[in-house]
Design an enzyme around this catalytic site. Structure first.
Site, PDB file in Angstrom:
ATOM      1  N   GLY A  28       0.745  -1.299   0.159  1.00 18.97           N
ATOM      2  CA  GLY A  28      -0.017  -0.064  -0.032  1.00 18.97           C
ATOM      3  C   GLY A  28       0.780   1.210   0.103  1.00 18.97           C
ATOM      4  O   GLY A  28       2.144   1.204   0.272  1.00 18.97           O
ATOM      5  N   ASN A  29       0.191   2.316  -0.194  1.00 20.10           N
ATOM      6  CA  ASN A  29       1.170   3.499  -0.405  1.00 20.10           C
ATOM      7  C   ASN A  29       0.150   5.028  -0.150  1.00 20.10           C
ATOM      8  O   ASN A  29      -0.846   4.765  -0.830  1.00 20.10           O
ATOM      9  CB  ASN A  29       2.031   3.640  -1.540  1.00 20.10           C
ATOM     10  N   SER A  45       9.543   2.834  -2.447  1.00 19.07           N
ATOM     11  CA  SER A  45       9.030   1.425  -2.790  1.00 19.07           C
ATOM     12  C   SER A  45       9.446   0.316  -2.004  1.00 19.07           C
ATOM     13  O   SER A  45      10.765   0.372  -1.639  1.00 19.07           O
ATOM     14  CB  SER A  45       9.499   1.542  -4.293  1.00 19.07           C
ATOM     15  N   GLY A  46       8.695  -0.438  -1.417  1.00 19.97           N
ATOM     16  CA  GLY A  46       9.026  -1.441  -0.892  1.00 19.97           C
ATOM     17  C   GLY A  46       9.742  -1.442   0.238  1.00 19.97           C
ATOM     18  O   GLY A  46      10.401  -2.221   0.953  1.00 19.97           O
ATOM     19  N   SER A  74       7.418   4.697  -4.686  1.00 20.11           N
ATOM     20  CA  SER A  74       6.380   3.906  -5.056  1.00 20.11           C
ATOM     21  C   SER A  74       6.089   3.315  -6.323  1.00 20.11           C
ATOM     22  O   SER A  74       5.982   4.184  -7.350  1.00 20.11           O
ATOM     23  CB  SER A  74       4.870   3.972  -4.217  1.00 20.11           C
ATOM     24  N   SER A  75       6.162   2.339  -6.573  1.00 17.80           N
ATOM     25  CA  SER A  75       5.966   1.681  -8.095  1.00 17.80           C
ATOM     26  C   SER A  75       4.486   2.159  -8.464  1.00 17.80           C
ATOM     27  O   SER A  75       4.413   2.006  -9.865  1.00 17.80           O
ATOM     28  CB  SER A  75       5.883   0.230  -8.277  1.00 17.80           C
ATOM     29  N   HIS A  95      -3.298   3.968  -1.916  1.00 13.88           N
ATOM     30  CA  HIS A  95      -3.824   2.760  -2.510  1.00 13.88           C
ATOM     31  C   HIS A  95      -3.433   1.554  -1.470  1.00 13.88           C
ATOM     32  O   HIS A  95      -2.343   1.646  -1.058  1.00 13.88           O
ATOM     33  CB  HIS A  95      -2.964   2.335  -3.665  1.00 13.88           C
ATOM     34  N   HIS A  97      -4.330  -2.835  -0.634  1.00 19.57           N
ATOM     35  CA  HIS A  97      -4.976  -4.127  -0.916  1.00 19.57           C
ATOM     36  C   HIS A  97      -5.889  -4.450   0.278  1.00 19.57           C
ATOM     37  O   HIS A  97      -5.844  -5.686   0.613  1.00 19.57           O
ATOM     38  CB  HIS A  97      -3.797  -5.007  -1.149  1.00 19.57           C
ATOM     39  N   ASP A 120     -23.416   8.060   3.589  1.00 22.32           N
ATOM     40  CA  ASP A 120     -22.681   9.064   4.412  1.00 22.32           C
ATOM     41  C   ASP A 120     -21.555   9.520   3.571  1.00 22.32           C
ATOM     42  O   ASP A 120     -21.046  10.663   3.613  1.00 22.32           O
ATOM     43  CB  ASP A 120     -22.325   8.750   5.860  1.00 22.32           C
ATOM     44  N   HIS A 169      -7.539  -5.559  -9.100  1.00 21.79           N
ATOM     45  CA  HIS A 169      -6.506  -4.878  -8.449  1.00 21.79           C
ATOM     46  C   HIS A 169      -6.639  -4.723  -6.923  1.00 21.79           C
ATOM     47  O   HIS A 169      -6.405  -5.535  -5.922  1.00 21.79           O
ATOM     48  CB  HIS A 169      -6.037  -3.811  -9.222  1.00 21.79           C
ATOM     49  N   TYR A 227     -23.829  17.986   9.587  1.00 18.02           N
ATOM     50  CA  TYR A 227     -22.914  17.092  10.500  1.00 18.02           C
ATOM     51  C   TYR A 227     -21.521  17.949  11.034  1.00 18.02           C
ATOM     52  O   TYR A 227     -20.687  18.560  10.228  1.00 18.02           O
ATOM     53  CB  TYR A 227     -22.581  15.863   9.799  1.00 18.02           C
TER      54      TYR A 227
END
Lengths: 230, 230, 230, 230
Positions: A28-29, A45-46, A74-75, A95, A97, A120, A169, A227
């Protein structure tokens, strides 16, 4: 925004993903943009999340060229950059997963608005992108992922859909800032989880009435929102 | 009850929802009432749970007017107030979007009593409200949500059903005090989770026999209860 | 066993249920027996787990009469006592409403041995008791729950089935000591969880071959066991 | 590799399984190999994870004979050793009974590549071994489990499939080192969890297009990889 503050915000957004259980290891990133400087700050990245610092965040320009930092970005950088160029009101992109949102993305099903938790935050379904062609995959893949998102948003105001499912994805989310984008990624996972259990309990469940959907969305968004603390 | 004690209890009830994983961010609210003062203490709207203090709880009267505090009350205030007016024996109300209870609410299915975990707390199913009409949604929505709950409870003693599912929305729970209401929200989520897995394992599962249902409910409730320390 | 040591073991068993997420609030109880003294130590009824101490555990005789302590014993005491009388080799009993095991109990389905995780602990399915009659429910209910367990075990060696599902209710587990019984309750929940996901993935899944079942069970149990440190 | 460093790595791999929730009690084991010494370091059998130290790890040769340590090695030692002999490029092996991966193993279904989370780590499905015959089970069972894995890998490069599901049993994973193998066990559980929810949402879900599968796998693996810090 001062770049130093942005580095801290982007770090904080990345850490929020870990705290909320949305990512394992480096899955994730999060990034943020300084519109006045035309610079993007993104996770390297990584690199494991527990090694992230404000200083090792990567700074790029809007062509994706690194302008500060010794690490690779990040890729998914090209997807982030395209979203910043195409959606002028957003300040952060995330992003992940995360389990339920990714399962919906893998199933190819958009998430109907089954209840007020969803209403909402989204003024419609949670959309799913179309599949990329083999040419798009073989070419500038990450950029083309961004194009697929932007195409799917063509008839949607991104302020009324703070996230999307990239088919096969996983989810992308955005917001005014990187921490807001991370929060929207958390909310999308929660909406996806509740919707998953809803369709198991009732495979024929349908979206809620438009009046209820409008009521909830407009209670939190737009000029008549009531709200929060205003 | 002294208002100061009530502020602490309402805070504690809100924190219990976080500790038990029932709410993310600001998705939920707990309140309590001082019957002698005719005052309600409720969570402020949209304030993160880790910023809550006894002092920033909002105090309103039974017309929903703020009488102490600088923050706006929870947007669900009118639902809470109507429940206090209609159910004279309750002292606390909680609303959440907890995953399983909300999935049942979104599916439109009431939860049958599949076992003793449920029978220990509900002397019947967990009820679901009817849908609101577009007019009710477009009008005083939060108040009308309260009316829908009260209508559904018309033939049910709220002491035998400490919670309900608002269709397309999520659970409300109540109790003698705000902390008891929070506990009932936790129990409802647990009952909903076990029932979810039950219907997946056996789509034809039916409610337990009335004798078993009575036995468990009456072991914990009413004048002949034998559970606990009396 | 010295009663003081037994109090500590029973407390520890009760705490293990909390640590492993098997119980919420007061949903569950563990006990242990001193065979030489003919005394049972059990959790008091309805006392929150974080208030338990070795001293407030309740001591009863084998007729269920309290011989030490000022608190009422768990309302399931009579079930525990009957198990101790009927199963002479066990030293601890645990009852929970853990999610997956309870869902199987509510579904009325026994758990087939779908894999080696199960075969390591049960030399057969996880059994389910028959329903109680209305007379049994209306009479000495907790005692009759014990009788239903013992009847279902009539053709099963309890050393080869360290737990059971009481239909419409939830799991009971046992072991040589109270901590072992708690461990068996944790293992039963894990076996139930994996089996749940197995039948969702493959509704036609069947029990593993007898040779594999025997191999795993006998690797851990009996005089030719090779697992562990001997 | 110096044996002392290997002991620490194997301990760390075992602890990672606990931290990530992949094992309860003693359900799982990790090992590592020193190729230059021809020695394997593995978790002792049945010892609770919180009692593990670098010193009580067991050292064996490639015939499975203990050469250092007073404890029995994990009962799955023979499977580990066969994998080291058959897969010359791996340096660590892990076995767990993690929930979702075990449910897939018990269901007898291989996991299709439903999305990029999977494609990032496996260049194909997650394979499932064939059943062992009764003779294989009755004979050198743990060794024959290893043979079943190796047979299933006969047409697969283990660098493109860092794990496998042993039918009716559970997952094995491997990597360049013991910590990498543990990481691959965590990733396999995550892939299995997302795939589980995918097939519930869409029972007709199919594997992603080969072009997308290749793109993701080759972005992280092989000489043209662009992911990470190179």
């Amino acid at each position: 925004m001062h770049l130093d503050k942005l580095r801290h915000e982007v770090l904080e957004a990345n850490l929020e993903l870990i705290r909320r259980g949305l990512v394992v290891y480096t899955f994730g990133n999060a990034s943020g943009i300084s519109r006045e400087d035309g610079l993007v700050v993104i996770k390297p990245s990584g690199v494991p999340f527990d090694e992230l610092t404000p200083e090792n965040m990567v700074v790029t320009d809007l062509d994706g060229r690194v302008v500060e930092g010794n690490l690779r970005p990040s890729s998914d950088l090209d997807t982030h950059v395209l979203l910043y160029k195409s959606l002028p009101d957003i300040g952060g992109v995330v992003h992940t997963h995360s389990r339920y949102a990714t399962a919906w993305a893998q199933s190819g099903r958009e998430i109907p608005c089954f209840g007020t938790t969803h209403a909402d935050y989204y003024h419609g379904c949670v959309p799913v992108t179309e599949s990329l062609s083999d040419e798009e995959i073989g070419g500038e893949y990450e950029l083309n992922t961004g194009h697929a998102i932007v195409r799917r948003l063509s008839a949607i105001d991104p302020a009324t859909a703070p996230g999307i499912l990239v088919r096969s994805h996983g989810p992308f989310a955005w917001g005014k800032t990187a921490p807001k984008a991370a929060q929207n990624a958390v909310l999308l996972e929660e909406i996806a989880a509740i919707a998953y259990h809803t369709v198991v309990l009732n495979p024929h469940a349908t979206a809620i009435p438009q009046a209820l959907h409008d009521r909830h969305f407009l209670r939190k968004h737009g000029k008549n929102a009531t709200y929060g603390q205003g």
